[in-house]
Scaffold this active site. Sequence first.
Site, mmCIF file in Angstrom:
data_model
loop_
_atom_site.group_PDB
_atom_site.id
_atom_site.type_symbol
_atom_site.label_atom_id
_atom_site.label_comp_id
_atom_site.label_asym_id
_atom_site.label_seq_id
_atom_site.Cartn_x
_atom_site.Cartn_y
_atom_site.Cartn_z
ATOM 1 N N LYS A 20 9.850 6.252 6.344
ATOM 2 C CA LYS A 20 8.676 6.422 7.214
ATOM 3 C C LYS A 20 9.038 7.222 8.464
ATOM 4 O O LYS A 20 8.193 7.929 9.007
ATOM 5 C CB LYS A 20 8.067 5.066 7.579
ATOM 6 C CG LYS A 20 7.378 4.428 6.390
ATOM 7 C CD LYS A 20 6.424 3.317 6.782
ATOM 8 C CE LYS A 20 5.685 2.796 5.559
ATOM 9 N NZ LYS A 20 4.928 1.580 5.829
ATOM 10 N N LYS A 67 7.748 6.127 -6.719
ATOM 11 C CA LYS A 67 6.775 5.030 -6.893
ATOM 12 C C LYS A 67 5.362 5.489 -6.540
ATOM 13 O O LYS A 67 5.183 6.399 -5.726
ATOM 14 C CB LYS A 67 7.188 3.816 -6.072
ATOM 15 C CG LYS A 67 6.846 3.904 -4.616
ATOM 16 C CD LYS A 67 6.848 2.539 -3.926
ATOM 17 C CE LYS A 67 6.424 2.791 -2.484
ATOM 18 N NZ LYS A 67 6.295 1.675 -1.621
ATOM 19 N N LYS A 69 0.137 4.605 -1.814
ATOM 20 C CA LYS A 69 -1.128 4.921 -1.155
ATOM 21 C C LYS A 69 -1.053 6.209 -0.358
ATOM 22 O O LYS A 69 -2.018 6.926 -0.208
ATOM 23 C CB LYS A 69 -1.460 3.796 -0.163
ATOM 24 C CG LYS A 69 -2.314 2.707 -0.704
ATOM 25 C CD LYS A 69 -2.525 1.619 0.353
ATOM 26 C CE LYS A 69 -1.813 0.359 -0.068
ATOM 27 N NZ LYS A 69 -2.075 -0.825 0.709
HETATM 28 P P1 TYM Z 1 2.406 -3.049 0.689
HETATM 29 O O1 TYM Z 1 1.111 -3.233 1.380
HETATM 30 O O2 TYM Z 1 3.066 -1.721 0.775
HETATM 31 O O3 TYM Z 1 2.264 -3.418 -0.821
HETATM 32 C C1 TYM Z 1 1.708 -4.653 -1.252
HETATM 33 C C2 TYM Z 1 2.422 -5.136 -2.499
HETATM 34 O O4 TYM Z 1 2.338 -4.152 -3.529
HETATM 35 C C3 TYM Z 1 3.629 -3.883 -4.044
HETATM 36 N N1 TYM Z 1 3.691 -2.467 -4.484
HETATM 37 C C4 TYM Z 1 4.041 -2.067 -5.700
HETATM 38 N N2 TYM Z 1 4.419 -2.748 -6.786
HETATM 39 C C5 TYM Z 1 4.710 -2.026 -7.904
HETATM 40 N N3 TYM Z 1 4.634 -0.678 -7.973
HETATM 41 C C6 TYM Z 1 4.247 0.047 -6.905
HETATM 42 N N4 TYM Z 1 4.161 1.370 -6.994
HETATM 43 C C7 TYM Z 1 3.933 -0.658 -5.698
HETATM 44 N N5 TYM Z 1 3.530 -0.251 -4.471
HETATM 45 C C8 TYM Z 1 3.379 -1.380 -3.737
HETATM 46 C C9 TYM Z 1 4.580 -4.161 -2.886
HETATM 47 O O5 TYM Z 1 5.880 -4.423 -3.337
HETATM 48 C C10 TYM Z 1 3.932 -5.362 -2.252
HETATM 49 O O6 TYM Z 1 4.323 -6.543 -2.900
HETATM 50 N N6 TYM Z 1 5.635 -5.197 3.841
HETATM 51 C C11 TYM Z 1 4.673 -5.463 2.792
HETATM 52 C C12 TYM Z 1 3.563 -6.381 3.222
HETATM 53 C C13 TYM Z 1 4.025 -7.666 3.798
HETATM 54 C C14 TYM Z 1 4.533 -8.771 3.087
HETATM 55 C C15 TYM Z 1 4.794 -9.773 4.065
HETATM 56 C C16 TYM Z 1 4.815 -8.999 1.754
HETATM 57 C C17 TYM Z 1 3.969 -8.008 5.109
HETATM 58 N N7 TYM Z 1 4.425 -9.301 5.262
HETATM 59 C C18 TYM Z 1 5.331 -11.003 3.706
HETATM 60 C C19 TYM Z 1 5.337 -10.232 1.406
HETATM 61 C C20 TYM Z 1 5.600 -11.219 2.365
HETATM 62 C C21 TYM Z 1 4.048 -4.140 2.356
HETATM 63 O O7 TYM Z 1 4.041 -3.193 3.099
HETATM 64 O O8 TYM Z 1 3.444 -4.177 1.168
#
Ligand code: TYM
Length: 331
Positions: free
Chosen positions: A114, A196, A199
């Site tokens: 990032k 991967k 978004k």
């Molecule tokens: P975020 O918002 O980027 O993504 C949410 C969830 O989706 C999963 N994910 C994927 N899984 C498979 N293939 C992909 N291409 C893919 N892209 C995203 C992510 O692994 C995630 O599980 N930091 C976290 C949010 C967060 C969080 C937490 C998660 C904040 N606090 C506490 C768990 C526990 C995030 O940015 O996810």
Amino acid sequence: MEDKKLIFSGIQPTGTFTLGNYIGAVRNWGPLQDDYNCIYCVVDMHAITVRQEPAKLRQNTLNSYALLMACGIDVEKSILFIQSHVKTHAELNWILCCNTQFGELSRMTQFKDKSKKHPDDINAGLFTYPSLMAADILAYNADLVPVGVDQKQHLELARNIAQRFNQRYGDFFTVPEPYIAEVGAKVMSLQEPSKKMSKSDDNPNAVILILDDKDTIIRKFKRAVTDSEAEVVYREGKDGINNLMTIYSSVTGKDFKSIEAEFAGKGYGDFKLAVGEAVADHLEPVRTEFARLIQDKAYLKECYTAGAEKALRYSQRTLNKVYRKVGFVDR
Ligand code: TYM
């Protein structure tokens, strides 16, 4: 709460969820509700570590909340809330920041990625992002955290922070375990299948959004990058086909062997169309339910207000104990 293991997970409201978010994380959250105490959160505070347009963030946060419900999170069974509504996350974050090393945070690949992407805004929040994520999880002493593979490193850090705190102040935090699906934990871009699905991809054809309509979904799959062979088999080096097979398997429940048999002797065109149709049909009820829920702002408000109250009650107990442990004077 009942005497079951506790699950916590969160998702950023930075736009409509992708098929990666859905398959890797969100779709697994609903089925866990019967066997665990589940707490799920829309992490708007994490979202502002990269610049957001305020009106859009507000809209995306509400949409994400409704979308989680549409994906099967039942507010009667789980606690579902918006992160900024529960102040204990920010408060615990501070304590955890003081137990997190600069070196650890510097090694986070998401921070590096990032920072490269936003060289003009490498802010302190982006750097300490994983401490806030640890606070989300540790505030509830979660046992398990269902995430996709890309969050594994952050979770590892949350475990280290918990262990360090326990060593310094005496056993207190549960050290959380990642809970990662066997199939679909890393859904890849449809245009560059070694990357991967994300978004923030600049190419809209690389990403399926779960609210895309059927025609759009099929069109994007038709354009998916594959390889120059013509064999639907799961094999090393066939990133594009492997990804499509993973997606198809996730939405139909078919294993790789039966998918190979189904498409033996058929071309990639047939296969891509089948994947597109299966995904669109699978997501149809989500789209319909979302359209219904998002109309009812009053009901959504009732749900997220009640969710925040429950989450605050629970996490405040943890925070009070943490304050005492670190030596703050009781109020
Ligand atoms: P975020 O918002 O980027 O993504 C949410 C969830 O989706 C999963 N994910 C994927 N899984 C498979 N293939 C992909 N291409 C893919 N892209 C995203 C992510 O692994 C995630 O599980 N930091 C976290 C949010 C967060 C969080 C937490 C998660 C904040 N606090 C506490 C768990 C526990 C995030 O940015 O996810």
